[in-house]
Design a protein around this motif. Structure first.
Motif, PDB file in Angstrom:
ATOM      1  N   THR A   5       4.225  14.802   9.093  1.00 38.77           N
ATOM      2  CA  THR A   5       5.278  14.860   8.079  1.00 38.77           C
ATOM      3  C   THR A   5       5.277  13.534   7.328  1.00 38.77           C
ATOM      4  OG1 THR A   5       6.544  16.172   9.600  1.00 38.77           O
ATOM      5  CG2 THR A   5       7.758  15.221   7.755  1.00 38.77           C
ATOM      6  N   THR A   6       5.378  13.622   6.017  1.00 35.35           N
ATOM      7  CA  THR A   6       5.323  12.399   5.211  1.00 35.35           C
ATOM      8  C   THR A   6       6.714  11.953   4.793  1.00 35.35           C
ATOM      9  OG1 THR A   6       3.153  12.971   4.415  1.00 35.35           O
ATOM     10  CG2 THR A   6       4.401  11.441   3.061  1.00 35.35           C
ATOM     11  N   ASN A   7       7.046  10.737   5.169  1.00 27.36           N
ATOM     12  CA  ASN A   7       8.286  10.112   4.685  1.00 27.36           C
ATOM     13  C   ASN A   7       7.873   8.868   3.913  1.00 27.36           C
ATOM     14  OD1 ASN A   7      10.318  11.693   6.364  1.00 27.36           O
ATOM     15  ND2 ASN A   7       8.893  10.951   7.904  1.00 27.36           N
ATOM     16  N   SER A   8       7.565   9.059   2.643  1.00 27.04           N
ATOM     17  CA  SER A   8       7.036   7.924   1.876  1.00 27.04           C
ATOM     18  C   SER A   8       8.117   6.891   1.632  1.00 27.04           C
ATOM     19  CB  SER A   8       6.503   8.389   0.528  1.00 27.04           C
ATOM     20  OG  SER A   8       5.406   9.210   0.737  1.00 27.04           O
ATOM     21  N   ARG A   9       7.643   5.694   1.484  1.00 24.53           N
ATOM     22  CA  ARG A   9       8.560   4.597   1.241  1.00 24.53           C
ATOM     23  C   ARG A   9       8.893   4.549  -0.246  1.00 24.53           C
ATOM     24  NH1 ARG A   9       6.957  -1.389   3.458  1.00 24.53           N
ATOM     25  NH2 ARG A   9       8.185  -2.554   1.972  1.00 24.53           N
ATOM     26  N   THR A  10      10.131   4.334  -0.555  1.00 23.65           N
ATOM     27  CA  THR A  10      10.534   4.291  -1.968  1.00 23.65           C
ATOM     28  C   THR A  10      10.484   2.847  -2.478  1.00 23.65           C
ATOM     29  OG1 THR A  10      12.774   4.232  -1.142  1.00 23.65           O
ATOM     30  CG2 THR A  10      11.995   6.347  -1.978  1.00 23.65           C
ATOM     31  N   ASP A  11      10.534   1.901  -1.561  1.00 26.35           N
ATOM     32  CA  ASP A  11      10.531   0.487  -1.975  1.00 26.35           C
ATOM     33  C   ASP A  11       9.206  -0.168  -1.596  1.00 26.35           C
ATOM     34  OD1 ASP A  11      10.847   0.731   0.737  1.00 26.35           O
ATOM     35  OD2 ASP A  11      12.074  -1.077   0.936  1.00 26.35           O
ATOM     36  N   ARG A  12       8.126   0.369  -2.123  1.00 23.25           N
ATOM     37  CA  ARG A  12       6.809  -0.177  -1.780  1.00 23.25           C
ATOM     38  C   ARG A  12       6.695  -1.635  -2.202  1.00 23.25           C
ATOM     39  NH1 ARG A  12       2.038   3.910  -1.649  1.00 23.25           N
ATOM     40  NH2 ARG A  12       3.125   5.831  -1.208  1.00 23.25           N
ATOM     41  N   ILE A  13       5.825  -2.355  -1.527  1.00 23.47           N
ATOM     42  CA  ILE A  13       5.564  -3.747  -1.903  1.00 23.47           C
ATOM     43  C   ILE A  13       5.046  -3.742  -3.348  1.00 23.47           C
ATOM     44  CG2 ILE A  13       4.110  -5.763  -1.380  1.00 23.47           C
ATOM     45  CD1 ILE A  13       4.230  -4.844   1.586  1.00 23.47           C
ATOM     46  N   PRO A  14       5.622  -4.569  -4.228  1.00 24.50           N
ATOM     47  CA  PRO A  14       5.237  -4.538  -5.639  1.00 24.50           C
ATOM     48  C   PRO A  14       3.732  -4.788  -5.838  1.00 24.50           C
ATOM     49  CG  PRO A  14       7.170  -5.925  -5.320  1.00 24.50           C
ATOM     50  CD  PRO A  14       6.673  -5.565  -3.953  1.00 24.50           C
ATOM     51  N   ALA A  15       3.191  -4.143  -6.883  1.00 27.56           N
ATOM     52  CA  ALA A  15       1.747  -4.211  -7.139  1.00 27.56           C
ATOM     53  C   ALA A  15       1.252  -5.652  -7.279  1.00 27.56           C
ATOM     54  CB  ALA A  15       1.412  -3.411  -8.392  1.00 27.56           C
ATOM     55  N   GLU A  16       2.068  -6.515  -7.898  1.00 32.85           N
ATOM     56  CA  GLU A  16       1.617  -7.915  -8.092  1.00 32.85           C
ATOM     57  C   GLU A  16       1.469  -8.604  -6.746  1.00 32.85           C
ATOM     58  OE1 GLU A  16       5.333  -7.593  -9.553  1.00 32.85           O
ATOM     59  OE2 GLU A  16       4.031  -5.931 -10.111  1.00 32.85           O
ATOM     60  N   GLU A  17       2.403  -8.323  -5.851  1.00 35.05           N
ATOM     61  CA  GLU A  17       2.330  -8.980  -4.554  1.00 35.05           C
ATOM     62  C   GLU A  17       1.120  -8.452  -3.766  1.00 35.05           C
ATOM     63  OE1 GLU A  17       5.959  -9.327  -2.459  1.00 35.05           O
ATOM     64  OE2 GLU A  17       4.930  -9.964  -0.624  1.00 35.05           O
ATOM     65  N   ARG A  18       0.918  -7.137  -3.891  1.00 31.27           N
ATOM     66  CA  ARG A  18      -0.245  -6.547  -3.209  1.00 31.27           C
ATOM     67  C   ARG A  18      -1.536  -7.182  -3.738  1.00 31.27           C
ATOM     68  NH1 ARG A  18       0.369  -1.186  -4.515  1.00 31.27           N
ATOM     69  NH2 ARG A  18      -1.204  -1.396  -6.125  1.00 31.27           N
ATOM     70  N   ALA A  19      -1.602  -7.358  -5.051  1.00 37.02           N
ATOM     71  CA  ALA A  19      -2.800  -7.946  -5.665  1.00 37.02           C
ATOM     72  C   ALA A  19      -3.007  -9.372  -5.154  1.00 37.02           C
ATOM     73  CB  ALA A  19      -2.675  -7.927  -7.177  1.00 37.02           C
ATOM     74  N   ARG A  20      -1.923 -10.078  -4.972  1.00 36.97           N
ATOM     75  CA  ARG A  20      -2.007 -11.462  -4.484  1.00 36.97           C
ATOM     76  C   ARG A  20      -2.569 -11.481  -3.063  1.00 36.97           C
ATOM     77  NH1 ARG A  20       0.863 -14.336  -1.598  1.00 36.97           N
ATOM     78  NH2 ARG A  20       2.587 -12.874  -1.403  1.00 36.97           N
ATOM     79  N   VAL A  21      -2.091 -10.557  -2.233  1.00 33.64           N
ATOM     80  CA  VAL A  21      -2.585 -10.469  -0.849  1.00 33.64           C
ATOM     81  C   VAL A  21      -4.062 -10.078  -0.848  1.00 33.64           C
ATOM     82  CG1 VAL A  21      -2.397  -9.169   1.316  1.00 33.64           C
ATOM     83  CG2 VAL A  21      -0.323  -9.921   0.125  1.00 33.64           C
ATOM     84  N   LEU A  22      -4.415  -9.083  -1.670  1.00 34.69           N
ATOM     85  CA  LEU A  22      -5.794  -8.580  -1.666  1.00 34.69           C
ATOM     86  C   LEU A  22      -6.782  -9.621  -2.188  1.00 34.69           C
ATOM     87  CD1 LEU A  22      -5.304  -4.850  -2.769  1.00 34.69           C
ATOM     88  CD2 LEU A  22      -5.771  -5.743  -0.495  1.00 34.69           C
ATOM     89  N   ALA A  23      -6.291 -10.558  -2.987  1.00 32.28           N
ATOM     90  CA  ALA A  23      -7.185 -11.599  -3.524  1.00 32.28           C
ATOM     91  C   ALA A  23      -7.677 -12.529  -2.411  1.00 32.28           C
ATOM     92  CB  ALA A  23      -6.461 -12.391  -4.605  1.00 32.28           C
ATOM     93  N   ASP A  24      -6.893 -12.667  -1.366  1.00 30.84           N
ATOM     94  CA  ASP A  24      -7.302 -13.534  -0.253  1.00 30.84           C
ATOM     95  C   ASP A  24      -6.622 -13.045   1.017  1.00 30.84           C
ATOM     96  OD1 ASP A  24      -8.249 -15.552   1.328  1.00 30.84           O
ATOM     97  OD2 ASP A  24      -6.809 -17.063   0.620  1.00 30.84           O
ATOM     98  N   PRO A  25      -7.126 -11.937   1.568  1.00 33.24           N
ATOM     99  CA  PRO A  25      -6.369 -11.284   2.645  1.00 33.24           C
ATOM    100  C   PRO A  25      -6.341 -12.023   3.980  1.00 33.24           C
ATOM    101  CG  PRO A  25      -8.322  -9.981   2.032  1.00 33.24           C
ATOM    102  CD  PRO A  25      -8.315 -11.185   1.154  1.00 33.24           C
TER     103      PRO A  25
END
Ligand code: PLP
Ligand code: COI
Length: 361
Positions: A5-25
């Motif tokens: 069953t899928t209970n998706s999150r409505t307050d996902r980590i913002p795309a900019e923050e995700r991009a920052r993490v992915l740049a240097d994980p």
């Protein structure tokens, strides 16, 4: 097969923050938006699973995992290919190892198909967290784990367990590029003993490796290497990686599985790849003296460590109480060839002729 069953999150980590993490994980620092949970009871078996927003889990303070360490885990990665698709490497092997670990820790066995599906469900929901193709040694590290969640203080296998999968974008496990790491030979501590849990992937093995790891750091080393605890003679493995030796005469040698070391999926893949490359592979007991003598005589040309997190990492120096030896200050040729062969396969740069890759998304 279980359904989710899928209970998706409505307050996902913002795309900019995700991009920052992915740049240097880095490794294991940031978790993705969701997690998977599957509950099990002795009477009812596995329940259908849930995809949930990532977050703290609520556990009764009497849950047996907190007292007796009844816990097992896995580690595997999701790789982005050039066409955007996402793949994992031999996930069935991880499922089967989790089942073996479960038997050893008296936990329930999750069927292979359900294990693979649990990973697919999470990677599908959090696919934006899988680093882009061509960004180096980056991937989404997946961490399935199972805990004894029954609230009961008696010492017996729990009647309730919970399985989770979490995920974390990963770069290289060792920062500083592909340079040989140094190892401390632990003679004060062992990681595992005969009849113990060394071959299982359970939290306790890692807890027992930490004092050795602390000592390694005190001696200026990156990792600790453990010997067999019965004779203190034979090389076993590192706290979280298997070891390989490349001999000048073309042999590729790794400690045999004695029940006290983890059966690495990278290890077994390298045994096959090495043999296909024309190396003579040997799984046998390797006395620690052979390492020291082999480096001194030049018979041992390369040493490397391997595992899901570390991929293939060259080893340079071995230090022990009273001495040290350095096989090489540069990554070896065979080490790099094995590393590239494995990574090319995982990132879909070469054809998967062995049926090792499984598409997730
Ligand atoms: N040995 C130990 C103790 C480990 O924790 C790991 C990592 O999972 C390995 C070896 C390598 O196993 P694998 O190649 O399946 O990641
Ligand atoms: C892995 O390589 O997946 C490991 O489990 C090693 C370590 C991060 C525990």
């Amino acid at each position: 097969m279980l359904t989710f069953t899928t209970n998706s999150r409505t307050d996902r980590i913002p795309a900019e923050e995700r991009a920052r993490v992915l740049a240097d994980p880095g490794f294991g620092k940031t978790m993705t938006d969701h997690m998977v949970r599957i509950r099990w009871t002795r009477d009812g078996g596995w329940e259908n699973g849930d995809l949930l927003p990532y977050g703290p889990i609520s556990l009764d303070p009497a849950a047996s995992v907190l007292h007796y360490g009844q816990e097992i885990f896995e580690g595997l990665k999701a790789y982005r290919h050039e066409d955007g698709s996402i793949w994992s490497f031999r996930p069935q092997a991880n499922a089967e190892r989790l089942q073996r670990s479960a038997r050893r820790l008296a936990l329930p066995e999750l069927p292979t198909d359900d294990f693979v599906e649990s990973i697919k469900v999470l990677v599908d929901a959090d696919q934006d967290w899988v680093p882009d193709y061509g960004t180096g040694e980056t991937s989404l590290y997946l961490r399935p784990f199972m805990i004894a969640s029954e609230a009961f203080l008696g010492v017996r296998p729990a009647n309730e367990a919970t399985y989770y999968v979490i995920a974390s974008p990963a770069g290289a496990y060792f920062s500083g590029g592909i340079k040989p790491v140094s190892l401390w030979l632990s003679t004060d501590y062992a990681r595992a003993g005969d009849g113990g849990t060394g071959a299982a992937k359970c939290g306790g093995n890692y807890a027992s490796s930490l004092a050795g790891q602390v000592q390694a750091a005190e001696y200026g080393c990156d990792q600790v290497v453990f010997l067999d605890s019965s004779t203190h003679t034979y090389i076993e493995e590192l706290g979280g990686m298997n070891l390989f030796f490349v001999y000048r005469d073309g042999r590729l040698v790794t400690p045999q599985l004695t029940g006290t070391i983890l059966e690495g999926i990278t290890r077994s893949s390298i045994l096959q790849l090495g043999s296909e490359m024309g190396l003579t592979v040997e799984e046998r007991r390797i006395p620690i003296q052979e390492w020291k003598d082999g480096v001194a005589s030049g018979e041992i040309a390369e040493v490397f460590a391997c595992g899901t997190a570390a991929v293939v990492t060259p080893v340079g120096t071995l230090k022990w109480d009273g001495g040290e030896c350095t096989v090489s200050t540069e990554p070896g040729e065979a080490t790099m060839k094995i590393r590239e062969t494995l990574l090319d396969l995982q990132y879909g740069k070469t054809a998967d002729t062995r049926g090792w890759m499984q598409r997730l998304v």
